[in-house]
Design a protein around this motif. Structure first.
Motif, PDB file in Angstrom:
ATOM      1  N   TRP A 127     -35.749 -27.026  -2.985  1.00 45.52           N
ATOM      2  CA  TRP A 127     -34.382 -27.006  -3.537  1.00 45.52           C
ATOM      3  C   TRP A 127     -33.433 -27.677  -2.544  1.00 45.52           C
ATOM      4  O   TRP A 127     -33.314 -27.239  -1.401  1.00 45.52           O
ATOM      5  CB  TRP A 127     -33.958 -25.564  -3.801  1.00 45.52           C
ATOM      6  N   ASP A 128     -32.745 -28.728  -2.975  1.00 47.54           N
ATOM      7  CA  ASP A 128     -31.745 -29.402  -2.148  1.00 47.54           C
ATOM      8  C   ASP A 128     -30.401 -28.693  -2.338  1.00 47.54           C
ATOM      9  O   ASP A 128     -29.712 -28.884  -3.340  1.00 47.54           O
ATOM     10  CB  ASP A 128     -31.638 -30.881  -2.536  1.00 47.54           C
ATOM     11  N   MET A 129     -30.012 -27.873  -1.369  1.00 44.94           N
ATOM     12  CA  MET A 129     -28.798 -27.071  -1.493  1.00 44.94           C
ATOM     13  C   MET A 129     -27.546 -27.943  -1.479  1.00 44.94           C
ATOM     14  O   MET A 129     -26.586 -27.683  -2.215  1.00 44.94           O
ATOM     15  CB  MET A 129     -28.740 -26.053  -0.347  1.00 44.94           C
ATOM     16  N   PHE A 130     -27.525 -28.986  -0.653  1.00 45.58           N
ATOM     17  CA  PHE A 130     -26.305 -29.780  -0.526  1.00 45.58           C
ATOM     18  C   PHE A 130     -26.020 -30.571  -1.798  1.00 45.58           C
ATOM     19  O   PHE A 130     -24.857 -30.705  -2.197  1.00 45.58           O
ATOM     20  CB  PHE A 130     -26.416 -30.718   0.674  1.00 45.58           C
ATOM     21  N   ASN A 131     -27.062 -31.138  -2.444  1.00 46.22           N
ATOM     22  CA  ASN A 131     -26.842 -31.814  -3.720  1.00 46.22           C
ATOM     23  C   ASN A 131     -26.328 -30.834  -4.775  1.00 46.22           C
ATOM     24  O   ASN A 131     -25.541 -31.198  -5.644  1.00 46.22           O
ATOM     25  CB  ASN A 131     -28.136 -32.450  -4.212  1.00 46.22           C
ATOM     26  N   THR A 132     -26.770 -29.588  -4.689  1.00 45.21           N
ATOM     27  CA  THR A 132     -26.352 -28.582  -5.669  1.00 45.21           C
ATOM     28  C   THR A 132     -24.886 -28.211  -5.517  1.00 45.21           C
ATOM     29  O   THR A 132     -24.128 -28.173  -6.485  1.00 45.21           O
ATOM     30  CB  THR A 132     -27.217 -27.315  -5.513  1.00 45.21           C
ATOM     31  N   PHE A 133     -24.466 -27.941  -4.278  1.00 48.61           N
ATOM     32  CA  PHE A 133     -23.131 -27.396  -4.063  1.00 48.61           C
ATOM     33  C   PHE A 133     -22.087 -28.449  -3.663  1.00 48.61           C
ATOM     34  O   PHE A 133     -20.895 -28.192  -3.768  1.00 48.61           O
ATOM     35  CB  PHE A 133     -23.185 -26.310  -2.986  1.00 48.61           C
ATOM     36  N   HIS A 134     -22.516 -29.632  -3.221  1.00 47.69           N
ATOM     37  CA  HIS A 134     -21.567 -30.637  -2.745  1.00 47.69           C
ATOM     38  C   HIS A 134     -21.686 -31.968  -3.476  1.00 47.69           C
ATOM     39  O   HIS A 134     -21.122 -32.960  -3.026  1.00 47.69           O
ATOM     40  CB  HIS A 134     -21.740 -30.852  -1.242  1.00 47.69           C
ATOM     41  N   GLY A 135     -22.423 -32.015  -4.582  1.00 46.68           N
ATOM     42  CA  GLY A 135     -22.528 -33.230  -5.363  1.00 46.68           C
ATOM     43  C   GLY A 135     -23.701 -34.090  -4.938  1.00 46.68           C
ATOM     44  O   GLY A 135     -24.112 -34.092  -3.774  1.00 46.68           O
ATOM     45  N   VAL A 136     -24.248 -34.843  -5.895  1.00 46.08           N
ATOM     46  CA  VAL A 136     -25.418 -35.675  -5.638  1.00 46.08           C
ATOM     47  C   VAL A 136     -25.024 -36.878  -4.781  1.00 46.08           C
ATOM     48  O   VAL A 136     -24.107 -37.626  -5.125  1.00 46.08           O
ATOM     49  CB  VAL A 136     -26.035 -36.150  -6.966  1.00 46.08           C
ATOM     50  N   ASN A 137     -25.717 -37.040  -3.660  1.00 47.45           N
ATOM     51  CA  ASN A 137     -25.460 -38.162  -2.759  1.00 47.45           C
ATOM     52  C   ASN A 137     -26.771 -38.575  -2.098  1.00 47.45           C
ATOM     53  O   ASN A 137     -27.232 -37.932  -1.157  1.00 47.45           O
ATOM     54  CB  ASN A 137     -24.433 -37.771  -1.694  1.00 47.45           C
ATOM     55  N   PRO A 138     -27.425 -39.660  -2.593  1.00 52.35           N
ATOM     56  CA  PRO A 138     -28.711 -40.068  -2.014  1.00 52.35           C
ATOM     57  C   PRO A 138     -28.586 -40.578  -0.584  1.00 52.35           C
ATOM     58  O   PRO A 138     -29.596 -40.705   0.107  1.00 52.35           O
ATOM     59  CB  PRO A 138     -29.183 -41.175  -2.968  1.00 52.35           C
ATOM     60  N   ASP A 139     -27.357 -40.860  -0.116  1.00 61.02           N
ATOM     61  CA  ASP A 139     -27.156 -41.374   1.237  1.00 61.02           C
ATOM     62  C   ASP A 139     -26.715 -40.295   2.218  1.00 61.02           C
ATOM     63  O   ASP A 139     -26.311 -40.609   3.340  1.00 61.02           O
ATOM     64  CB  ASP A 139     -26.104 -42.496   1.212  1.00 61.02           C
TER      65      ASP A 139
END
Length: 402
Positions: A127-139
């Motif tokens: 589970w990618d927590m940062f993509n979940t709570f701070h928006g999707v950012n592949p960089d």
């Protein structure tokens, strides 16, 4: 006019949707203007070749057996080297699956020094927590990735003085166990195709993991690893929002209203003509009939990465068929297009040709149009009829003289 309203979203919902909003669209139904609220969601999707990864790492391993967890000061456990190999895929920006393999030797003290070797395979959900709570950012440079899984462990080469597991009266020398595990990965982005990771995992076993069932009922094995993730195709997610097409939908609604107006005008003219029946006989007069070719205004729009004609678009195919039957001297060129922002040029060339062929098949097989009057071309994405990219997933008709 669109109005975007921010919606509160619970953390678990964020696994599957982002940027949720609502838009208001004006629709005319039976000459009555109705404002309806249309849900808007930005969906993330991935190409089948993207977001696969291979993980290679090494680190340390330490078992906690029997009463070892009661106090670490007794040095009843020892550190050994551990080696790791894994592969998996991020099937959304928030979740991934991974098959993780680990090999190590374990050493512990129980009536003397004990040791064995083991190999472990785990199936993990990450589970990618940062993509979940701070928006999707592949960089994003740093990501926090908890994971949990189940697996199987085979241990062998036991040199265990405290062993009390027997098989038909003889000491056992290997064991099969099914652990559950959980851990945390710290991921640092190097580039689109590579990450460095630090990872800790705790695996929980039944009391027979080390062939000794005394003391605590659970054996625990802890590992700490570091290594590199190789991302095949890069970490890349595309987005699609249905609200981006509302302008196109509004344009279609306007075309429907215009056609309704023309139909009403034609009905009125027909009523006037019928009121003058029967027509008086006309002397033999040579008349020249002029047939005016009306432009073909219909087009057929397709969903992203699809060559299937939807039921809503099939009405446009029917209109073209009726037009051809009413104008037998007209032939048509069916030109398919694709959106240049989704797919490669080669793939889009094939997709646009499949779209044009689907319309050809519908005209000939469903509505009985002579195939000799039709020609098919796939323009791909090198030519974009419209400045709005989403509009270019389309088939356009062009009249051709015989």
């Amino acid at each position: 006019m669109k109005k975007h309203l921010i919606l509160p979203v619970a953390a678990i919902s964020a696994f599957f949707a982002a940027n949720s909003a609502k838009a208001q669209e004006v629709v005319v139904v039976d000459d009555v203007t109705v404002s309806e609220v249309v849900p808007c969601k930005t969906h993330n999707y991935t190409d089948k070749h993207d977001n696969w990864f291979l993980q290679i790492g090494a680190g340390i391993n330490s078992p906690f057996m029997e009463n070892d967890m009661a106090g670490l000061s007794g040095a009843n456990h020892e550190l050994t080297a551990a080696y790791n190999l894994g592969f998996g895929r991020w099937f959304s920006p928030y979740l991934a699956w991974r098959l993780d393999l680990q090999y190590s030797q374990m050493k512990w003290k129980n009536y003397g020094l004990n040791k064995a070797r083991y190999a472990n395979a785990n199936f993990d959900i990450m589970w990618d927590m940062f993509n979940t709570f701070h928006g999707v950012n592949p960089d994003r440079v740093f990501s926090l990735v908890p994971f949990a899984g189940i697996g199987g462990t085979f241990a062998w080469d036991f040199d265990a003085k405290g062993t009390n597991n027997y098989n038909h009266g003889e000491l056992k020398h290997n064991s099969w166990t099914l652990p559950v595990s959980a851990g945390l990965q710290l991921r640092f982005r190097v580039c689109r195709y590579a990450d460095i990771f630090l990872e800790g995992r705790a695996s929980f076993y039944g009391d027979n993991f080390n062939l000794c069932t005394s003391g605590r009922p659970i054996d625990i094995n802890v590992s700490a690893l570091a290594g590199v993730n190789i991302n095949f195709g890069g970490r890349n997610f595309k987005t699609y929002n249905a609200c981006n097409d509302l302008a196109y939908v509004s344009n279609l609604n306007q075309q429907i209203n215009d056609l309704r107006g023309e139909l009403a005008t034609t009905a009125a003219a027909l009523a006037v003509a019928e009121s003058q029946l029967p027509c008086p006989e006309v002397a033999n007069v040579t008349q020249t009939t002029v047939i005016e070719t009306a432009p073909v205004l219909a087009s057929v729009r397709f969903n992203i990465n699809s060559d299937v004609i939807t039921s809503e678009e099939m009405v446009n195919v029917l209109n073209v068929a009726e037009y051809l039957k009413a104008n037998p001297e007209i032939n048509l060129l069916i030109q398919g297009y694709a959106d240049k922002d989704t797919g490669t040029e080669t793939y889009n060339k094939e997709l646009s040709l499949r779209r044009a062929q689907a319309v050809y098949d519908a005209l000939t097989k469903t509505y009985g149009v002579d195939g000799k009057r039709l020609a098919v071309e796939g323009e791909g994405s090198s030519v974009q009829p419209y400045s709005t990219n989403n509009w270019n997933r389309i088939v356009i008709f062009t009249p051709v003289a015989e």
